[in-house]
Design an enzyme around this catalytic site. Structure first.
Site, short mmCIF file in Angstrom:
data_model
loop_
_atom_site.label_atom_id
_atom_site.label_comp_id
_atom_site.label_asym_id
_atom_site.label_seq_id
_atom_site.Cartn_x
_atom_site.Cartn_y
_atom_site.Cartn_z
N HIS A 101 0.87 -1.18 0.00
CA HIS A 101 0.00 0.00 0.00
C HIS A 101 0.91 1.24 0.00
CE1 HIS A 101 -2.77 2.97 1.82
NE2 HIS A 101 -3.76 2.17 1.47
N ASP A 135 2.96 -4.63 8.15
CA ASP A 135 1.75 -3.82 7.97
C ASP A 135 0.56 -4.78 8.12
OD1 ASP A 135 -0.51 -2.59 6.96
OD2 ASP A 135 0.47 -1.77 5.18
N GLN A 159 -4.63 -5.17 6.96
CA GLN A 159 -5.63 -6.07 6.38
C GLN A 159 -5.60 -7.47 6.99
OE1 GLN A 159 -7.97 -5.11 4.34
NE2 GLN A 159 -7.19 -3.10 3.75
N LYS A 211 -10.46 -0.55 10.47
CA LYS A 211 -10.59 -1.72 9.60
C LYS A 211 -10.96 -2.96 10.39
CE LYS A 211 -7.31 0.03 6.19
NZ LYS A 211 -8.09 0.42 5.03
N CYS A 227 -4.64 2.47 -3.76
CA CYS A 227 -3.38 2.94 -3.16
C CYS A 227 -2.25 1.94 -3.38
CB CYS A 227 -3.52 3.24 -1.67
SG CYS A 227 -4.64 4.57 -1.31
N1 PMP Z 1 -1.75 -0.69 4.61
C1 PMP Z 1 -2.71 -1.44 4.05
C2 PMP Z 1 -2.37 -2.82 3.56
C3 PMP Z 1 -3.99 -0.90 3.92
O1 PMP Z 1 -4.95 -1.63 3.35
C4 PMP Z 1 -4.25 0.40 4.40
C5 PMP Z 1 -5.63 1.01 4.26
N2 PMP Z 1 -6.24 0.83 3.01
C6 PMP Z 1 -3.22 1.11 5.00
C7 PMP Z 1 -1.98 0.53 5.09
C8 PMP Z 1 -3.43 2.48 5.55
O2 PMP Z 1 -4.33 2.43 6.61
P1 PMP Z 1 -4.91 3.79 7.23
O3 PMP Z 1 -5.47 4.57 6.09
O4 PMP Z 1 -5.97 3.33 8.18
O5 PMP Z 1 -3.78 4.48 7.90
#
Ligand code: PMP
Length: 409
Positions: A124, A201, A204, A227, A365
């Site tokens: 991401h 990270d 997910q 999430k 993203c």
């Molecule tokens: N890493 C991953 C794998 C994600 O899916 C996301 C959110 N789509 C993020 C980081 C960022 O999370 P946040 O926007 O809650 O900071």
């Protein structure tokens, strides 16, 4: 197999009974954010109705009570991810904040010109940009683990990338776009054999998988509350005690100190040293309520049920002409991305929305990942334990109907 009564569970989530565009909402955008059970909503209402006070500061009753509740929330998180100590749990504003924290604090002390940081092709943007920026500042080099076309990491390439120059590996546990579950435990063991720390990270993974940070032996583990059925604006950075003790400050300010004078200030221990300013108190409390909620259902039951949804959806979608699933790893969480030949994902997403179905469309993203597949984006459906096979039936029919409409034009 029905492990729990999904129709009963759905009643806990008031938003699931609303209409969207005059159709019953089908919410398949859980990878972007999850809906909140009444228990979490009630905790927020209770907080502002009878509990609101600042924490770690007052001697008065309300301040002490809410400090206790916030600190208990930290212990709930600690137990949930199997951390050894409660002071290894730092409240942040989310995954992005947690990763920026480590890129800044770890980067400041441990990364120098010529050093290398390793990420993967499926990250991401939140797990690319902080490292890219750090590398630019320090004249360090960002190295990328490539993926196969099925959406799995090339493990041989991973091993080859590691060297004496590698300072840190930052890798996602589960891909938000492909659903791939990466072999992080194995990757951490390989990294540790070369004394390289690993940040995972977990944005997910936490909603779908039982995570034990000690079993994984992760050095840093990040996730977001929103999430995992909790409020937005709260997240977690887990760090091993020995690492946290070595890290320099990130943000400083109220709450992080023992004493302050204009000559020299003395800082508190972790976690307070890393939690500057008034935090998202109600978010932290809400996060604990959300984790309690999913623990009653049981993460193994959740995973089994979600896998059944994923298998069912994969079968249904695979039967649609000209539809191609992107991400066919052996181990997947309940995320399914696809493209339809000749149709832009955005057009499909808009027609699905008109039918009350919320999916995510675009690059999610993960632009470098889209570049790998040479596509502008995908349609992504990400399932939660409150979704049903009936919803997937409606979804599959809606896709077929939408494709017909677009092709008629
Ligand atoms: N890493 C991953 C794998 C994600 O899916 C996301 C959110 N789509 C993020 C980081 C960022 O999370 P946040 O926007 O809650 O900071």
């Amino acid at each position: 197999i029905i492990l729990f009564d999904v129709h009963k569970i759905r009643k806990d989530f008031p938003i699931l009974s609303r209409m969207v565009n005059n159709k019953p909402l089908i919410y398949f955008d859980n990878g972007a954010t999850t809906q909140k059970p009444q228990q979490v909503i009630d905790a927020l209402i209770k907080y502002y109705t009878v509990q609101n006070a600042n924490i770690h500061r007052g001697v008065h009753r309300m301040s002490q009570d809410v400090t206790d509740e916030y600190e208990n929330a930290r212990i709930t998180v600690q137990k949930h991810i199997g951390a050894k100590q409660e002071h290894e749990i730092i409240f942040t504003s989310g995954t992005t904040d947690s990763i920026n924290f480590i890129a800044t604090a770890f980067g400041k002390k441990y990364v120098n010109a010529g050093d290398e940081i390793v990420v993967s092709e499926m990250e991401h943007h939140s797990n690319i940009l902080p490292w890219q920026q750090l590398c630019e500042e320090k004249n360090a080099v960002l190295k990328v683990i490539p993926i196969t076309d099925s959406g799995e990491l090339c493990m041989d390439e991973y091993k080859k990338l590691l060297s004496a120059k590698t300072k840190l590996i930052a890798i996602t546990h589960v891909s938000n776009t492909l659903g791939t579950v990466n072999p992080v435990k194995e990757m951490i063991a390989i990294a540790h054999s070369k004394n390289i720390p690993v940040l995972v990270d977990g944005a997910q993974s936490i909603p779908h998988i039982k995570v034990d940070v000690q079993d994984l032996d992760a050095d840093f583990y990040c996730f977001s509350g929103h999430k995992v059925y909790a409020p937005t604006g709260v997240g977690i950075l887990y760090g091993k005690e020995e690492w946290l003790n070595k890290l320099p400050n990130y943000q400083v300010g109220g709450g992080t100190i023992k004493t302050v004078s204009f000559d020299k200030s003395e800082y508190a221990e972790s976690p307070l040293r890393f939690e500057a300013g008034t935090p998202n108190i109600e978010g932290g409390i809400g996060l604990a309520v959300a984790l309690d909620y999913i623990n009653v259902l049981g993460l193994e039951n959740i995973a089994t049920y979600e896998h059944e949804l994923l298998g069912y959806a994969t079968e249904k979608l695979s039967a649609i002409d000209n539809l191609r699933i992107i991400g066919t790893a052996k181990e997947k969480a309940s995320v399914i991305s696809f493209v339809v030949d000749g149709i832009h994902p955005l057009d499909l997403g808009m027609l699905l929305d008109a039918q009350g179905i919320a999916v995510r469309t675009g690059h999610h993203c993960t632009q470098p990942l889209m570049a790998h597949y040479q596509i502008p984006g995908t349609v992504r459906a990400s399932f939660s334990f409150y979704n049903t096979k009936e919803e997937i039936d409606v979804f599959a029919n809606a896709i077929v109907k939408s494709i017909k409409r677009i092709n008629q034009k």
